[in-house]
Design a protein around this motif. Structure first.
Motif, PDB file in Angstrom:
ATOM      1  N   GLY A   1       0.740  -1.616   0.146  1.00 24.24           N
ATOM      2  CA  GLY A   1      -0.074  -0.113  -0.125  1.00 24.24           C
ATOM      3  C   GLY A   1       0.859   1.544   0.091  1.00 24.24           C
ATOM      4  N   PRO A   2       2.082   1.545   0.452  1.00 25.19           N
ATOM      5  CA  PRO A   2       2.493   2.643   0.480  1.00 25.19           C
ATOM      6  C   PRO A   2       3.168   2.998  -0.359  1.00 25.19           C
ATOM      7  N   ASP A   3       3.515   1.596  -0.935  1.00 27.50           N
ATOM      8  CA  ASP A   3       4.076   2.306  -2.597  1.00 27.50           C
ATOM      9  C   ASP A   3       3.438   2.544  -3.347  1.00 27.50           C
ATOM     10  N   ALA A   4       1.787   1.796  -3.046  1.00 28.93           N
ATOM     11  CA  ALA A   4       0.948   2.637  -4.604  1.00 28.93           C
ATOM     12  C   ALA A   4       0.888   4.008  -3.874  1.00 28.93           C
ATOM     13  N   VAL A   5       0.345   4.482  -2.865  1.00 27.56           N
ATOM     14  CA  VAL A   5       0.279   5.746  -2.007  1.00 27.56           C
ATOM     15  C   VAL A   5       1.027   6.732  -2.947  1.00 27.56           C
ATOM     16  N   ALA A   6       2.165   6.099  -3.021  1.00 25.71           N
ATOM     17  CA  ALA A   6       3.702   6.829  -3.336  1.00 25.71           C
ATOM     18  C   ALA A   6       3.310   7.264  -4.626  1.00 25.71           C
ATOM     19  N   LEU A   7       3.345   6.463  -5.361  1.00 29.09           N
ATOM     20  CA  LEU A   7       3.113   5.895  -7.135  1.00 29.09           C
ATOM     21  C   LEU A   7       1.986   7.292  -7.762  1.00 29.09           C
ATOM     22  N   TYR A   8       0.430   7.147  -6.919  1.00 31.33           N
ATOM     23  CA  TYR A   8      -0.807   8.031  -6.506  1.00 31.33           C
ATOM     24  C   TYR A   8      -0.163   9.394  -6.755  1.00 31.33           C
ATOM     25  N   ASP A   9       0.244   9.807  -5.508  1.00 29.51           N
ATOM     26  CA  ASP A   9       1.039  11.013  -5.353  1.00 29.51           C
ATOM     27  C   ASP A   9       1.673  11.755  -6.214  1.00 29.51           C
ATOM     28  N   ARG A  10       2.494  10.807  -6.858  1.00 31.14           N
ATOM     29  CA  ARG A  10       3.826  10.539  -7.981  1.00 31.14           C
ATOM     30  C   ARG A  10       2.690  11.553  -9.422  1.00 31.14           C
ATOM     31  N   ALA A  11       1.678  10.936  -9.315  1.00 29.48           N
ATOM     32  CA  ALA A  11       0.957  10.987 -10.363  1.00 29.48           C
ATOM     33  C   ALA A  11      -0.068  12.607 -10.345  1.00 29.48           C
ATOM     34  N   LEU A  12      -0.627  12.564  -8.892  1.00 31.00           N
ATOM     35  CA  LEU A  12      -1.561  13.702  -8.950  1.00 31.00           C
ATOM     36  C   LEU A  12      -0.846  14.759  -8.944  1.00 31.00           C
ATOM     37  N   ALA A  13       0.677  15.107  -8.877  1.00 31.94           N
ATOM     38  CA  ALA A  13       1.363  16.150  -8.913  1.00 31.94           C
ATOM     39  C   ALA A  13       1.407  16.231  -9.863  1.00 31.94           C
ATOM     40  N   ALA A  14       1.286  15.514 -11.143  1.00 39.09           N
ATOM     41  CA  ALA A  14       0.534  16.096 -12.585  1.00 39.09           C
ATOM     42  C   ALA A  14      -0.167  16.656 -12.804  1.00 39.09           C
ATOM     43  N   GLN A  15      -1.208  16.115 -12.031  1.00 38.59           N
ATOM     44  CA  GLN A  15      -2.173  15.778 -12.419  1.00 38.59           C
ATOM     45  C   GLN A  15      -3.405  15.726 -11.648  1.00 38.59           C
ATOM     46  N   PRO A  16      -3.284  17.052 -10.653  1.00 32.73           N
ATOM     47  CA  PRO A  16      -4.369  17.249  -9.755  1.00 32.73           C
ATOM     48  C   PRO A  16      -5.776  17.087 -10.181  1.00 32.73           C
ATOM     49  N   THR A  17      -6.314  17.559 -10.840  1.00 35.58           N
ATOM     50  CA  THR A  17      -7.802  17.270 -10.487  1.00 35.58           C
ATOM     51  C   THR A  17      -7.935  15.751 -11.555  1.00 35.58           C
ATOM     52  N   SER A  18      -6.953  14.748 -11.189  1.00 31.09           N
ATOM     53  CA  SER A  18      -7.609  13.038 -12.213  1.00 31.09           C
ATOM     54  C   SER A  18      -8.861  12.728 -10.666  1.00 31.09           C
ATOM     55  N   GLN A  19      -9.979  12.123 -11.228  1.00 31.44           N
ATOM     56  CA  GLN A  19     -10.558  11.740 -10.193  1.00 31.44           C
ATOM     57  C   GLN A  19      -9.821  10.910  -9.771  1.00 31.44           C
ATOM     58  N   GLY A  20      -9.510   9.738 -10.990  1.00 34.97           N
ATOM     59  CA  GLY A  20      -9.488   8.303 -11.060  1.00 34.97           C
ATOM     60  C   GLY A  20      -8.036   8.022  -9.736  1.00 34.97           C
ATOM     61  N   LEU A  21      -7.224   9.062  -9.734  1.00 34.36           N
ATOM     62  CA  LEU A  21      -5.971   8.543  -8.958  1.00 34.36           C
ATOM     63  C   LEU A  21      -5.963   9.228  -7.724  1.00 34.36           C
ATOM     64  N   ALA A  22      -6.878   9.912  -7.471  1.00 36.56           N
ATOM     65  CA  ALA A  22      -7.262  11.111  -5.864  1.00 36.56           C
ATOM     66  C   ALA A  22      -8.472   9.818  -5.385  1.00 36.56           C
ATOM     67  N   MET A  23      -9.178   8.598  -5.665  1.00 37.53           N
ATOM     68  CA  MET A  23      -9.467   7.506  -5.690  1.00 37.53           C
ATOM     69  C   MET A  23      -9.447   6.444  -4.912  1.00 37.53           C
ATOM     70  N   ALA A  24      -8.166   6.676  -6.171  1.00 43.06           N
ATOM     71  CA  ALA A  24      -7.200   5.344  -5.364  1.00 43.06           C
ATOM     72  C   ALA A  24      -6.313   5.429  -4.475  1.00 43.06           C
ATOM     73  N   LYS A  25      -6.296   6.341  -4.889  1.00 43.44           N
ATOM     74  CA  LYS A  25      -4.929   6.938  -3.545  1.00 43.44           C
ATOM     75  C   LYS A  25      -5.616   6.894  -2.027  1.00 43.44           C
ATOM     76  N   ALA A  26      -6.675   7.062  -1.913  1.00 48.51           N
ATOM     77  CA  ALA A  26      -8.108   6.987  -0.640  1.00 48.51           C
ATOM     78  C   ALA A  26      -7.811   6.007  -0.565  1.00 48.51           C
ATOM     79  N   ARG A  27      -8.269   5.150  -1.483  1.00 45.05           N
ATOM     80  CA  ARG A  27      -8.472   3.378  -1.116  1.00 45.05           C
ATOM     81  C   ARG A  27      -6.816   2.683  -0.687  1.00 45.05           C
ATOM     82  N   ALA A  28      -5.840   2.916  -1.633  1.00 44.87           N
ATOM     83  CA  ALA A  28      -4.462   2.889  -1.423  1.00 44.87           C
ATOM     84  C   ALA A  28      -4.296   2.746   1.251  1.00 44.87           C
TER      85      ALA A  28
END
Length: 568
Positions: A225-252
């Motif tokens: 999970g922590p590795d997944a959260v770090a991956l999602y965080d890095r992607a969200l830094a470039a795409q802060p409005t992505s709903q899919g990434l935000a939901m995935a991070k919250a789940r992870a």
């Protein structure tokens, strides 16, 4: 004012086929056959519906034509195409043409359709044979190559499923072939090799959502999970409005509920989305729609495909089909807010604003930020600017770094509702974040110009906007109006004539040109422009201004407005 250039509801357009329909080979002229023209009429109606992207309607007409006038290769060709576009893939597979008079392109599509239908029925071996034979041909080689490993896996050929597909010079196949290989390595429990593929796909500065979500889900399934959260965080830094990434991070972050590994049908459907998008990007809309229908035959729950189908159907004018497609997205999914927004805009574009606003308001009441933005956009589209600003304020909140687009939209709403100080503050704040955005430069620059404020600075701003968008009539109008306000009427005429050529139906630009003509002594042309404005459905403010100028015969009131200090 026609200054807000941001698109609120972009829609894909379906291009109609330009080839005139021809009667099926061997048909007797309808009147001679005693049919009263009904069979050929049904054929023509079916061809017209097919050209408009209305597959279900076309299929019904072709069935009637066959009933009335008998079967033929050409009729089967058209009926097959209609069935694919309507999403009736089992029927399309049964109708896949093989006759001499059927077009070669339709035969090739028929092979792809048969391969997909075999996969939908769980028959991997015949699917693989259909997808890898010589009959597929251009332009379906890429899609077939992406599907073939999944067909191998379905046939129980694990080694064959792990062979990465290749099509020369096809970057879509390169990328999505590697993504499919990563999925299939995981399925074969070869986790290190799967992760190597995932890392290669997500290693750039701006990795695509699909690869990030796939790798993140893999990490979650591996209890990382922590590795997944770090991956999602890095992607969200470039795409802060992505709903899919935000939901995935919250789940992870919870460490629970990792998404299951996709089934073979789901994985095959996913790799078809990219070729579909590629076809749409190349304006091959019928092929794009066909690929989407094939993907949905494999995975009817794929929301992304349904949204794309809805856009195509709305672009073709089939609102009923579009709304049915938008309604497929399930509540709680990442695509649900976008689906509801598109559904609401379909009613707005159909001139049913009350229904659109009601739907958007209900969605906004859930607290979802994207739903609130849609509601604010619709309020603004219906001239309810004060309410739009209020809704946007609830989204912007007190955040340290608000989205510049939200500041821009709220600035527009404030300006239209007469709250200029607040509008100016938001527009300047947005411009500080995006100092070279041509739309912001134009909107704030024009607002100052129209008020006679900070004219030299505003002139420079609209000059930069025009340099970025030299074919924008609205921006050239802003530049012409700046010269008008500064007293350079000759230059104003030159620029405003260019603006009218680009935006002939814009009442405000035509009004400006009339004023400029008046200032240089071209009174007859000025009056002609003003009278023309009255035929262009101007708003009440412009209409009142025009009627006053024509009534008193004195032209624009007073001299051009001189510069004044902001706030005075």
């Amino acid at each position: 004012m026609r200054r807000l250039l941001i698109a609120l509801a972009p829609l894909a357009l379906v291009a109609a086929c330009a080839t005139p329909p021809q009667p099926p080979a061997g048909w007797t002229p309808p009147m001679a056959a005693g049919m009263g023209g009904s069979a050929y009429g049904a054929f023509l109606a079916g061809q017209g519906a097919l050209n408009d992207g209305k597959g279900a309607e076309a299929a019904a007409y072709f069935a009637q034509a066959e009933l009335e006038g008998g079967a033929s290769d050409l009729l089967q060709d058209r009926a097959f195409t209609a069935a694919v576009l309507a999403g009736d893939i089992p029927k399309a597979a049964a109708l896949a043409p093989t006759g001499e008079e059927a077009s070669e392109s339709t035969k090739r599509m028929g092979q792809l359709v048969k391969g997909v239908e075999f996969m939908a029925q769980g028959q991997g071996k015949p699917a693989y044979e259909a997808l890898t034979g010589d009959k597929i041909g251009f332009p379906h080689r890429g899609a077939a190559a992406l599907l073939a490993p999944w067909a191998s896996a379905m046939a129980g050929d694990v080694d064959g499923s792990l062979v990465r597909p290749e099509v020369r010079s096809d970057r879509v196949v390169d990328y999505f072939g590697q993504l499919g290989q990563a999925y299939l390595f995981e399925r074969a429990r070869r986790y290190d090799e799967a992760e190597t593929d995932y890392k290669a796909l997500t290693g750039g500065d701006t990795p695509g959502d699909m690869a990030v979500l796939a790798y993140g889900a893999f990490l979650e399934r591996r209890k990382r999970g922590p590795d997944a959260v770090a991956l999602y965080d890095r992607a969200l830094a470039a795409q802060p409005t992505s709903q899919g990434l935000a939901m995935a991070k919250a789940r992870a972050a919870t460490g629970r509920g990792a998404p299951p590994q996709p089934t073979l049908r789901q994985g095959a459907a996913e790799v078809l989305i990219a070729p579909a998008a590629g076809m749409l990007g190349a304006k091959q809309d019928q092929l794009g729609l066909a690929y989407l229908r094939l993907a949905l035959r494999l995975d009817p729950t794929r929301n992304q495909a349904w949204l794309m189908v809805g856009d195509l159907m709305e672009g073709a004018g089939d609102l009923e089909a579009a709304r049915l497609a938008y309604a497929k997205a399930k509540p709680g999914s990442a695509e649900y807010p976008a689906a509801r927004a598109k559904l609401a805009w379909s009613y707005q574009n159909a001139k049913e604003p009350e229904t659109a606003l009601k739907m958007a308001q209900e969605a906004a009441a859930t607290g979802d930020a994207d739903a609130k933005i849609t509601y604010a956009d619709l309020l603004r589209a219906n001239d309810r600017y004060a309410e739009s600003a209020e809704v946007l304020s609830s989204v912007i909140g007190d955040g340290a770094a608000p989205d510049w687009r939200l500041l821009y939209a709220r600035g527009v709403s404030y300006e239209r509702s007469g709250r200029w100080p607040e509008a100016e503050r938001d527009l300047q704040a947005a411009l500080k974040i995006r100092p070279e955005d041509p739309e912001l430069l134009n909107y704030l620059g024009y607002s100052w110009i129209d008020k006679g404020e900070r004219l030299p600075e505003a002139l420079g701003m609209v000059q930069r906007a025009v340099a970025a968008n030299p074919q924008s009539g609205a921006m050239i109008d802003s530049l012409g109006w700046a010269h008008y306000r500064l007293g350079d009427y000759k230059k104003a005429v030159e620029l405003l004539e260019q603006a009218v050529e680009l935006e002939a139906g814009d009442p405000e630009i035509n009004n400006h040109l009339g004023d400029a003509y008046w200032r240089v002594g071209r009174r007859i042309e000025a009056e002609f422009q003003w009278r023309r404005v009255l035929t262009l459905d101007p708003d009440d403010r412009i209409k009142k201004d025009i009627e006053a100028k024509l009534a008193n015969g004195l032209g624009p009131k007073g001299p051009a407005v001189a510069p004044r200090v902001a706030g005075q």
